[in-house]
Design a protein around this motif. Structure first.
Motif, PDB file in Angstrom:
ATOM      1  N   GLY A  96       0.614  -1.279  -0.212  1.00  0.00           N
ATOM      2  CA  GLY A  96      -0.128   0.045  -0.048  1.00  0.00           C
ATOM      3  C   GLY A  96       0.649   1.011  -0.054  1.00  0.00           C
ATOM      4  N   SER A  97       2.315   1.289  -0.231  1.00  0.00           N
ATOM      5  CA  SER A  97       3.034   2.562  -0.021  1.00  0.00           C
ATOM      6  C   SER A  97       4.177   2.209  -0.952  1.00  0.00           C
ATOM      7  N   ASP A  98       3.702   2.157  -2.255  1.00  0.00           N
ATOM      8  CA  ASP A  98       4.951   2.054  -3.149  1.00  0.00           C
ATOM      9  C   ASP A  98       5.657   3.148  -3.480  1.00  0.00           C
ATOM     10  N   ASP A 109      14.731   3.569  15.432  1.00  0.00           N
ATOM     11  CA  ASP A 109      15.136   4.800  14.712  1.00  0.00           C
ATOM     12  C   ASP A 109      14.849   4.578  13.121  1.00  0.00           C
ATOM     13  N   HIS A 110      13.584   5.117  12.741  1.00  0.00           N
ATOM     14  CA  HIS A 110      13.141   4.929  11.393  1.00  0.00           C
ATOM     15  C   HIS A 110      13.432   6.080  10.858  1.00  0.00           C
ATOM     16  N   PHE A 111      13.832   5.874   9.451  1.00  0.00           N
ATOM     17  CA  PHE A 111      13.724   7.106   8.416  1.00  0.00           C
ATOM     18  C   PHE A 111      12.964   6.835   7.289  1.00  0.00           C
ATOM     19  N   LEU A 112      12.284   7.759   6.605  1.00  0.00           N
ATOM     20  CA  LEU A 112      11.223   7.340   5.450  1.00  0.00           C
ATOM     21  C   LEU A 112      11.750   8.199   4.452  1.00  0.00           C
ATOM     22  N   LEU A 113      11.844   7.648   3.409  1.00  0.00           N
ATOM     23  CA  LEU A 113      12.164   8.247   2.038  1.00  0.00           C
ATOM     24  C   LEU A 113      11.264   8.042   0.848  1.00  0.00           C
ATOM     25  N   LEU A 114      11.123   8.999   0.188  1.00  0.00           N
ATOM     26  CA  LEU A 114      10.271   9.157  -0.799  1.00  0.00           C
ATOM     27  C   LEU A 114      10.827   8.208  -2.145  1.00  0.00           C
ATOM     28  N   MET A 129      12.095  15.292  -5.611  1.00  0.00           N
ATOM     29  CA  MET A 129      13.267  14.814  -4.587  1.00  0.00           C
ATOM     30  C   MET A 129      13.654  16.112  -3.937  1.00  0.00           C
ATOM     31  N   ALA A 130      13.479  17.382  -4.512  1.00  0.00           N
ATOM     32  CA  ALA A 130      13.714  18.560  -3.698  1.00  0.00           C
ATOM     33  C   ALA A 130      12.539  18.656  -2.617  1.00  0.00           C
ATOM     34  N   GLY A 131      11.282  18.296  -3.005  1.00  0.00           N
ATOM     35  CA  GLY A 131      10.118  18.749  -2.104  1.00  0.00           C
ATOM     36  C   GLY A 131      10.348  17.493  -1.016  1.00  0.00           C
ATOM     37  N   ALA A 132      10.620  16.423  -1.138  1.00  0.00           N
ATOM     38  CA  ALA A 132      10.857  15.417  -0.068  1.00  0.00           C
ATOM     39  C   ALA A 132      11.990  15.843   0.837  1.00  0.00           C
ATOM     40  N   SER A 133      13.033  16.351   0.330  1.00  0.00           N
ATOM     41  CA  SER A 133      14.206  16.762   1.226  1.00  0.00           C
ATOM     42  C   SER A 133      14.340  17.954   1.724  1.00  0.00           C
ATOM     43  N   ALA A 134      13.097  18.741   1.676  1.00  0.00           N
ATOM     44  CA  ALA A 134      12.962  20.186   2.177  1.00  0.00           C
ATOM     45  C   ALA A 134      12.679  19.904   3.526  1.00  0.00           C
ATOM     46  N   ASN A 137       8.976  19.655   5.347  1.00  0.00           N
ATOM     47  CA  ASN A 137       8.184  18.891   4.279  1.00  0.00           C
ATOM     48  C   ASN A 137       6.919  18.265   4.824  1.00  0.00           C
ATOM     49  N   HIS A 138       5.995  18.462   4.228  1.00  0.00           N
ATOM     50  CA  HIS A 138       4.451  18.021   4.648  1.00  0.00           C
ATOM     51  C   HIS A 138       3.697  17.501   3.430  1.00  0.00           C
ATOM     52  N   THR A 139       4.171  17.450   2.149  1.00  0.00           N
ATOM     53  CA  THR A 139       3.437  17.209   0.966  1.00  0.00           C
ATOM     54  C   THR A 139       3.270  15.767   0.871  1.00  0.00           C
ATOM     55  N   PRO A 140       2.352  15.083   0.707  1.00  0.00           N
ATOM     56  CA  PRO A 140       2.126  13.687   0.562  1.00  0.00           C
ATOM     57  C   PRO A 140       2.717  13.211  -0.846  1.00  0.00           C
ATOM     58  N   ALA A 141       3.168  11.871  -0.756  1.00  0.00           N
ATOM     59  CA  ALA A 141       4.170  11.324  -1.921  1.00  0.00           C
ATOM     60  C   ALA A 141       3.350  11.553  -3.073  1.00  0.00           C
ATOM     61  N   ALA A 142       2.155  11.117  -3.231  1.00  0.00           N
ATOM     62  CA  ALA A 142       1.327  11.281  -4.318  1.00  0.00           C
ATOM     63  C   ALA A 142       1.569  12.824  -5.022  1.00  0.00           C
ATOM     64  N   GLU A 143       1.186  13.647  -4.218  1.00  0.00           N
ATOM     65  CA  GLU A 143       1.456  15.071  -4.864  1.00  0.00           C
ATOM     66  C   GLU A 143       2.708  15.533  -5.084  1.00  0.00           C
ATOM     67  N   LEU A 144       3.853  14.905  -4.660  1.00  0.00           N
ATOM     68  CA  LEU A 144       5.200  15.116  -4.933  1.00  0.00           C
ATOM     69  C   LEU A 144       5.361  14.725  -6.263  1.00  0.00           C
ATOM     70  N   LEU A 145       4.973  13.385  -6.545  1.00  0.00           N
ATOM     71  CA  LEU A 145       5.412  12.687  -7.595  1.00  0.00           C
ATOM     72  C   LEU A 145       4.428  13.202  -8.888  1.00  0.00           C
ATOM     73  N   LEU A 146       3.372  14.080  -8.829  1.00  0.00           N
ATOM     74  CA  LEU A 146       2.954  14.720  -9.791  1.00  0.00           C
ATOM     75  C   LEU A 146       3.702  15.632 -10.593  1.00  0.00           C
ATOM     76  N   GLY A 147       4.513  16.131  -9.893  1.00  0.00           N
ATOM     77  CA  GLY A 147       5.499  17.184 -10.943  1.00  0.00           C
ATOM     78  C   GLY A 147       5.185  18.536 -10.709  1.00  0.00           C
TER      79      GLY A 147
END
Length: 147
Positions: A96-98, A109-114, A129-134, A137-147
């Motif tokens: 559910g979270s590809d 100690d967990h780290f989460l990467l897009l 990548m810029a959005g996820a590493s800001a 950051n609080h933008t959902p993965a699906a929104e980040l990957l839309l471009g």
């Protein structure tokens, strides 16, 4: 923040005659205030080929990596573990979270990467990548990957 070069450019992760470095961008302060701690753009869906180099690179930033969690539906031939840096790293499977990968150092100690899908255009990948590493950051993965 270091700019993300296009795949055809030399960039920081390509050195002639040396294996390619993972396309990885981490949140620079490691403040852990955002959803993501960074982003990874693998070159293929073959996790057994991609993961050892990612673990090596992350180990340089986070310390010893002991476990990785990923969605098996997004990858080809997911093993139970991989070898990296002379260690066996356990892989946990979930669904559910590809668009994410969880990396654990120590016990909790967990780290989460897009995860930017391999076939993503360089412009979209760079933006995601810029959005996820800001920081913060609080933008959902699906929104980040839309471009």
């Amino acid at each position: 923040m270091m700019p993300i070069p296009l795949p055809a450019s030399v960039g920081p992760w390509a050195v002639p005659g040396v294996p390619l470095l993972p396309r990885l961008l981490l949140e620079p302060t490691m403040s852990r205030d955002g959803v993501f701690d960074g982003a990874w753009w693998p070159r293929s869906n073959h996790i057994a080929a991609e993961l050892p180099d990612l673990i090596t690179a992350l180990g340089a930033h986070f310390g010893r990596i002991v476990r990785v969690g990923l969605d098996i539906s997004a990858w080809d031939g997911v093993p139970r573990s991989v070898a990296a840096n002379g260690l066996t790293i356990r892989i946990n499977w979930f669904t559910g979270s590809d668009a994410t990968i969880s990396v654990t150092r120590g016990f909790q100690d967990h780290f989460l990467l897009l995860v930017v899908p391999p076939g993503t255009s360089p412009v979209t990948a760079s933006s995601a990548m810029a959005g996820a590493s800001a920081t913060g950051n609080h933008t959902p993965a699906a929104e980040l990957l839309l471009g």
